[in-house]
Scaffold this active site. Structure first.
Site, short mmCIF file in Angstrom:
data_model
loop_
_atom_site.label_atom_id
_atom_site.label_comp_id
_atom_site.label_asym_id
_atom_site.label_seq_id
_atom_site.Cartn_x
_atom_site.Cartn_y
_atom_site.Cartn_z
N ASN A 172 4.03 33.88 25.18
CA ASN A 172 2.69 33.44 25.57
C ASN A 172 2.71 32.37 26.66
O ASN A 172 1.68 32.10 27.27
CB ASN A 172 1.96 32.91 24.33
CG ASN A 172 0.64 32.27 24.64
OD1 ASN A 172 -0.35 32.94 24.89
ND2 ASN A 172 0.60 30.94 24.63
N TYR A 182 -0.12 35.65 39.86
CA TYR A 182 -0.39 35.83 38.43
C TYR A 182 -0.59 37.32 38.09
O TYR A 182 -0.06 37.82 37.09
CB TYR A 182 -1.64 35.03 38.07
CG TYR A 182 -2.08 35.09 36.64
CD1 TYR A 182 -1.45 34.33 35.65
CD2 TYR A 182 -3.15 35.89 36.26
CE1 TYR A 182 -1.88 34.37 34.33
CE2 TYR A 182 -3.59 35.93 34.94
CZ TYR A 182 -2.94 35.18 33.99
OH TYR A 182 -3.37 35.22 32.68
N LEU A 204 -4.39 29.65 23.48
CA LEU A 204 -4.08 30.83 22.69
C LEU A 204 -2.82 30.66 21.86
O LEU A 204 -2.78 31.08 20.70
CB LEU A 204 -3.93 32.05 23.60
CG LEU A 204 -5.22 32.72 24.06
CD1 LEU A 204 -4.90 33.80 25.09
CD2 LEU A 204 -5.98 33.31 22.91
N ASP A 258 12.75 24.99 27.94
CA ASP A 258 12.17 25.83 29.00
C ASP A 258 12.61 27.27 28.77
O ASP A 258 13.78 27.62 28.99
CB ASP A 258 12.64 25.33 30.36
CG ASP A 258 12.04 26.10 31.53
OD1 ASP A 258 11.35 27.12 31.28
OD2 ASP A 258 12.28 25.71 32.68
N ASP A 274 6.78 24.67 23.25
CA ASP A 274 5.94 24.26 24.37
C ASP A 274 6.69 23.21 25.17
O ASP A 274 7.21 22.23 24.62
CB ASP A 274 4.60 23.69 23.90
CG ASP A 274 3.54 23.77 24.97
OD1 ASP A 274 2.62 24.60 24.85
OD2 ASP A 274 3.64 23.01 25.96
N LYS A 281 1.71 39.50 35.53
CA LYS A 281 1.13 40.10 34.33
C LYS A 281 1.28 41.63 34.35
O LYS A 281 1.42 42.25 33.29
CB LYS A 281 -0.34 39.71 34.20
CG LYS A 281 -0.55 38.24 33.86
CD LYS A 281 0.18 37.85 32.57
CE LYS A 281 -0.20 36.48 32.07
NZ LYS A 281 0.55 36.11 30.85
N THR A 317 -9.62 28.69 27.62
CA THR A 317 -8.48 27.79 27.48
C THR A 317 -8.39 26.92 28.74
O THR A 317 -9.26 27.01 29.62
CB THR A 317 -7.16 28.58 27.34
OG1 THR A 317 -6.86 29.20 28.60
CG2 THR A 317 -7.28 29.65 26.26
#
Length: 316
Positions: A102, A173, A21, A75, A40, A177, A207
């Site tokens: 993201n 996770y 994404l 990071d 990244d 989120k 992904t």
């Protein structure tokens, strides 16, 4: 690039933009005239050190298409990494207009098998990795506003269906989120006075993070039909939220998958009762049962086989 571009001259940071994404977002913003900071760290799916530098490849793609981009490999879940990310935008392009948070990875386990290290690592990259870039970008935008240069700034955070409903095997996770949604609401309320809009998306796409959930879709032959699970389907909404065109939209959460966009409506008061005095435990229970009978049923947790579906809700 020519024509009416939605993000001409805007400077956009996208974290976790080397693949999936994030890469799709970076390319879509660049196609609309934005100058991109491609962040990244280049780690594996579980956050372990990677062998390549995907940010540089995305920068090369953008430049080959005639756009402007610069790579950042820090990071973002560290203070220095997040601060250097914002500095990169300011030192390279002289401004910052949009932040797309993201970055993330998975370490899925059922709760009884979930190690403290796996809990901490996932909360760190998702939740802290949203907070720190947001903090440093917001500090810059506040300074601009106080200097009389109120920005038209945008932040797009990345939550997930797992954060909205929960997902079996993804307690770490899902918690991260859900925390991102809370962070989004607070940031929207606090930063509006400085010209900053903050929204979140809960995407579903194919992904690295969802390759098991969408294995059959990934293996399907290319028939030329609409690929509902392509990450590029999510990016148009992200680009719009990061552009001037989204003026007035803040503190919202959008679920997006394929060609579908849904405005999510969070916790709101449902049925209630006030007896005017303290209840006994039995009375409290009786009242709760009466109220539950009038309340809407919650959505099924992902992975329970209910209406929400069998597969985890990981969006990236």
């Amino acid at each position: 690039m020519s024509g009416p571009l939605l993000c001409r001259e805007r400077v956009v940071i996208v974290t976790g933009a080397g693949r999936g994404l994030g890469r799709a977002h970076a390319l879509a913003y660049a196609a609309e005239g934005a100058r991109i900071v491609v962040n990244d760290l280049g780690v594996g799916l579980d956050g372990s050190p990677g062998a390549d530098g995907p940010a540089a490849r995305v920068v090369a793609e953008i430049r080959a298409a005639g756009g402007e981009a610069v790579a950042h490999g820090g990071d973002v879940a560290t203070t220095e990494g997040a601060a250097s990310l914002v500095r990169t935008a300011l030192e390279t392009y002289g401004r910052l207009d949009t932040l797309v948070n993201n970055a993330g990875f998975l370490r899925d386990r059922m709760l009884v098998n979930l190690d403290e290290e796996d809990w901490d690592a996932v909360l760190r990259v998702h939740l802290k990795g949203h907070f720190l870039p947001l903090k440093h970008a917001a500090a810059h935008w506040r300074a601009e506003a106080k200097a009389g240069r109120t920005p038209r700034a945008r932040v797009v955070n990345t939550s997930s269906g797992a954060g909205l409903l929960g997902s079996v095997g993804q307690g770490n996770y899902s918690a991260a989120k859900a925390g991102i949604i809370g962070l989004t609401l607070v940031a929207a309320a606090e930063l509006g006075r400085y010209g900053v809009q903050v929204n979140a998306i809960a995407p579903a796409a194919r992904t690295r993070m969802t390759e098991r959930a969408f294995a059959r879709a990934m293996a399907a032959p290319d028939t030329g039909a609409f690929d509902a699970m392509a990450p590029e389907n999510v990016s148009p909404l992200v680009v719009w939220l990061g552009a001037d065109a989204s003026a007035g939209v803040t503190g919202r959460v959008f679920e997006t998958e394929g060609g579908r966009i849904t405005v999510m409506e969070g916790w709101r008061p449902g049925p209630g009762a006030d007896g005017g005095a303290r209840r006994s435990p039995s009375e409290a229970g009786d009242t709760a049962l009466r109220l539950l009978a009038r309340a809407e049923a919650p959505g099924a947790v992902y992975g329970t086989g209910g209406a929400a579906g069998e597969e985890p809700a990981t969006g990236r």
